[in-house]
Design an enzyme around this catalytic site. Structure first.
Site, PDB file in Angstrom:
ATOM      1  N   GLY A  89      96.274 -48.239 -32.478  1.00  0.00           N
ATOM      2  CA  GLY A  89      95.616 -48.931 -33.585  1.00  0.00           C
ATOM      3  C   GLY A  89      96.615 -49.295 -34.657  1.00  0.00           C
ATOM      4  O   GLY A  89      97.821 -49.246 -34.437  1.00  0.00           O
ATOM      5  N   ASN A  90      96.129 -49.668 -35.825  1.00  0.00           N
ATOM      6  CA  ASN A  90      97.038 -49.943 -36.942  1.00  0.00           C
ATOM      7  C   ASN A  90      96.361 -49.555 -38.251  1.00  0.00           C
ATOM      8  O   ASN A  90      95.216 -49.124 -38.257  1.00  0.00           O
ATOM      9  CB  ASN A  90      97.483 -51.409 -36.938  1.00  0.00           C
ATOM     10  CG  ASN A  90      96.308 -52.351 -37.071  1.00  0.00           C
ATOM     11  OD1 ASN A  90      95.621 -52.366 -38.081  1.00  0.00           O
ATOM     12  ND2 ASN A  90      96.060 -53.134 -36.026  1.00  0.00           N
ATOM     13  N   ARG A  91      97.096 -49.708 -39.354  1.00  0.00           N
ATOM     14  CA  ARG A  91      96.622 -49.160 -40.632  1.00  0.00           C
ATOM     15  C   ARG A  91      95.716 -50.096 -41.423  1.00  0.00           C
ATOM     16  O   ARG A  91      95.408 -49.828 -42.574  1.00  0.00           O
ATOM     17  CB  ARG A  91      97.824 -48.816 -41.513  1.00  0.00           C
ATOM     18  CG  ARG A  91      98.680 -47.713 -40.977  1.00  0.00           C
ATOM     19  CD  ARG A  91      99.812 -47.424 -41.944  1.00  0.00           C
ATOM     20  NE  ARG A  91     100.893 -46.734 -41.295  1.00  0.00           N
ATOM     21  CZ  ARG A  91     100.908 -45.433 -41.050  1.00  0.00           C
ATOM     22  NH1 ARG A  91      99.892 -44.683 -41.418  1.00  0.00           N
ATOM     23  NH2 ARG A  91     101.937 -44.880 -40.444  1.00  0.00           N
ATOM     24  N   ALA A 150      93.903 -57.551 -38.411  1.00  0.00           N
ATOM     25  CA  ALA A 150      95.212 -57.132 -37.894  1.00  0.00           C
ATOM     26  C   ALA A 150      94.984 -56.791 -36.427  1.00  0.00           C
ATOM     27  O   ALA A 150      94.642 -55.657 -36.081  1.00  0.00           O
ATOM     28  CB  ALA A 150      95.719 -55.934 -38.674  1.00  0.00           C
TER      29      ALA A 150
END
Ligand code: CTP
Length: 400
Positions: free
Chosen positions: A207-209, A275
């Site tokens: 995943g990402n932030r 994102a």
């Protein structure tokens, strides 16, 4: 001026008789008014009274005699929904999404501003559950018309009286007048927001932030300016309760791609604020991957669909596609490259080198790069104010 279309929903309280006066006031102000009543409301006032004064049939059932009263259509027809009187019971159901009568079903499908005028006894009004429901509804964007102080039907004196019809009329009109900025009034806007999670196995993911904050602020801003918004939201703890925004929750890039393709066809504007993961594990393990004796684990990754680029490839001349670029270096050049490659009309650049910009912050500092080669840099602002700047640019482009 266009005639205002008002849905006046009456629920079961002794104050229902005051809704008759409210209806008269709205008619005198040249509003087109449609009445909804719960079954309990009919114990207090006969629907015929409302029907005669509104010159329209009254809806009190979701279906009657094999006919279906289309609550979705009513919800879309109205410029405002006023629930007056709004009982503690109706408020609790609105706060928790229960749709077991025509008023509640219409509320859940309404895209217009919603007003409630609570009416109840003083102790019911001050009960923590009622106060919590009021807070929840305010959080959903519902306008709560303050109760008034005075003698109550129970004989007690205190807060809980429904506001006087004149006060309700003035409250609603002044809120609607403030909302005159309707420059996206007839537009459909699709927004992708948040991160994506790409499954490694049933418990792990890549995943990402991203928090989705910027995309959610954009969805709210577009809705406030009259657009019908479809927000395709990746996995985030944030939510977006706002009239005019339909939220479609997704998890992976591939789910986001499917939803985006479906909504893009009907959209005037698409904003790609998500994102999206660029790579996903080639195949997700069906069972949890166990730690092995090796001190290495190799994950084979494959590219995800570039959602923005594929929408850019099918974009029609009357559609506007807006992209985002979050960069750490060589920002303007990278953003300009993406603008061209993905066929965006403009791209919103934010740099992680700017303090207060990017993921998780409430603020952002952007530069807008346009397809004609021009650009505009903005100051560091709250994401809500940044959303206003971006939507101003969208409106500018649509009017060109
Ligand atoms: N985007 C998308 N689908 C993807 C990747 C990106 O829709 N699979 C969109 C983003 O929502 C954003 C724009 O494309 O509007 C640019 O995203 P970014 O991740 O910066 O671009 P990439 O092409 O993935 O480039 P990079 O190598 O910098 O990650």
């Amino acid at each position: 001026m266009k005639k205002r279309r008002i849905l006046l929903a009456v629920t079961g309280s002794i104050a229902a008789y005051k809704a008759v006066f409210l209806l008269r006031l709205l008619r005198k102000a040249h509003c087109d008014v449609k009445i909804l009543m719960t079954q309990a409301a009919k114990d207090f006032v006969n629907p015929l009274t409302f029907s005669v004064l509104s010159e329209k049939p009254v809806d009190s059932d979701i279906s009657s005699d094999a006919e279906w009263n289309n609550h979705v259509e009513s919800g879309l027809w109205a410029d405002a929904l006023i629930v007056a009187p709004c009982t503690a019971n109706t408020m609790a159901k609105m706060a928790s999404g229960i749709a077991d009568n025509i008023v509640l079903a219409t509320y859940l499908s309404a895209r217009c501003p919603v007003f409630i005028s609570p009416a109840m006894d003083v102790d019911m009004y001050h009960h923590p559950s009622t106060q919590k429901n009021i807070e929840t509804l305010i959080g959903f964007g519902v306008h709560v018309i303050p109760v008034e102080y005075g003698e109550l039907a129970s004989g007690l004196v205190g807060e809980g009286r429904m506001a006087e019809p004149e006060h309700i009329r003035d409250f609603v009109f002044s809120a609607l007048d403030q909302n005159v900025n309707n420059d996206l009034g007839d537009k459909r806007v699709m927004i992708t927001a948040g991160p994506t999670y790409e499954a490694i196995d049933p418990v792990r993911y890549i995943g990402n932030r991203s928090s989705g904050k910027m995309g959610i602020a954009l969805a709210k801003e577009c809705a406030q300016r009259g657009a019908q918004v479809d927000l395709i939201l990746g996995p985030t703890h944030l939510s977006c309760e706002s009239n005019g925004v339909r939220v479609h929750r997704v998890e992976s890039a591939s789910e986001m791609f499917q939803e985006a393709k479906a909504f893009f066809a009907e959209s005037d504007v698409a904003i790609m604020a998500a994102a999206v993961a660029d790579y996903r594990p080639k195949s997700a393990a069906e069972q949890k991957i166990k730690k092995s004796v090796d001190d290495e684990l190799k994950l084979e990754l494959t590219e995800t669909n570039d959602i923005a680029a594929s929408l850019g490839g099918v974009k029609k001349s009357n559609q506007l596609l807006v992209g985002f670029a979050l960069e750490t270096n060589n920002e303007m050049a990278y953003a300009a490259k993406k603008l061209k490659k993905k066929n965006f009309d403009f791209i919103v650049l934010n740099s992680l080198q700017d303090k207060g910009a990017g993921f998780a912050h409430d603020t952002n500092k952007i530069t807008i790069l346009r397809a004609d080669g021009t650009h505009k840099a903005y100051e560091l602002k709250l994401k809500t104010a940044v959303a206003t700047d971006i939507v101003d640019e969208i409106v500018d482009r649509l009017n060109k």
